[in-house]
Write an enzyme that holds these catalytic residues in place. Structure first.
Site, mmCIF file in Angstrom:
data_model
loop_
_atom_site.group_PDB
_atom_site.id
_atom_site.type_symbol
_atom_site.label_atom_id
_atom_site.label_comp_id
_atom_site.label_asym_id
_atom_site.label_seq_id
_atom_site.Cartn_x
_atom_site.Cartn_y
_atom_site.Cartn_z
ATOM 1 C CB CYS A 121 79.195 59.596 14.161
ATOM 2 S SG CYS A 121 78.847 60.446 15.388
ATOM 3 C CG ASP A 126 75.466 59.612 16.557
ATOM 4 O OD1 ASP A 126 74.961 59.480 15.327
ATOM 5 O OD2 ASP A 126 75.846 58.755 17.125
ATOM 6 C CB CYS A 129 75.706 54.798 18.266
ATOM 7 S SG CYS A 129 76.533 55.648 19.121
ATOM 8 C CB CYS A 156 79.411 57.336 21.769
ATOM 9 S SG CYS A 156 79.862 56.530 20.194
#
Ligand code: FES
Length: 129
Positions: free
Chosen positions: A34, A36, A59, A103
């Site tokens: 992603c 991140d 996020c 995450c």
């Protein structure tokens, strides 16, 4: 997809966000899937994490997990902090929706990197101080 109240609260009011100039240790972790990216900074006093900060490009779930991670780690002996796992972080937040569980996998790894970086520096490795 619903976030718990605790996740939302940490996202809106993240603890220990920011950076430490000339930290005793720093570590980074990214998620290529992603993009991140998390950076953890620590200062260590008497073998305990006296100060911890984080910077993230991520996020809401990643921001909340980073925030709660710093709460778990602050004040801990560094060898105890090395035992903090992704699951500990997830539990401390009261869980995440299934698509967002990944995450929570940045924080512990970045913290461990920061501690190993501190150990390397304190044993005579390269230091920025
Ligand atoms: Fe990348 Fe949350 S979507 S860490």
């Amino acid at each position: 997809m619903l976030y718990s109240d605790r996740v939302i609260e940490h996202f809106i009011n993240p603890r220990n966000a920011g950076y430490i100039a000339n930290p005793d240790g720093e570590g980074t972790m990214g998620d290529p899937s992603c993009g991140d990216y998390l950076r953890i900074y620590i200062n260590v006093k008497d073998s305990c994490i006296s100060e911890i900060k984080f910077e993230i490009m991520g996020c809401p779930a990643a921001i909340a997990t980073s925030s709660v991670l710093t709460e778990l780690a602050k004040g801990k002996n560094i060898d105890e902090a090395l035992k903090i796992t992704d699951l500990d972080v997830l539990r401390a937040l009261g869980g995440l929706p299934d698509p967002k569980v990944h995450c929570s996998n940045l924080g512990a790894g970045a913290l461990h990197q920061a501690i190993w970086n501190y150990k390397k520096r304190s044993q005579g490795g390269k230091s920025t101080k």
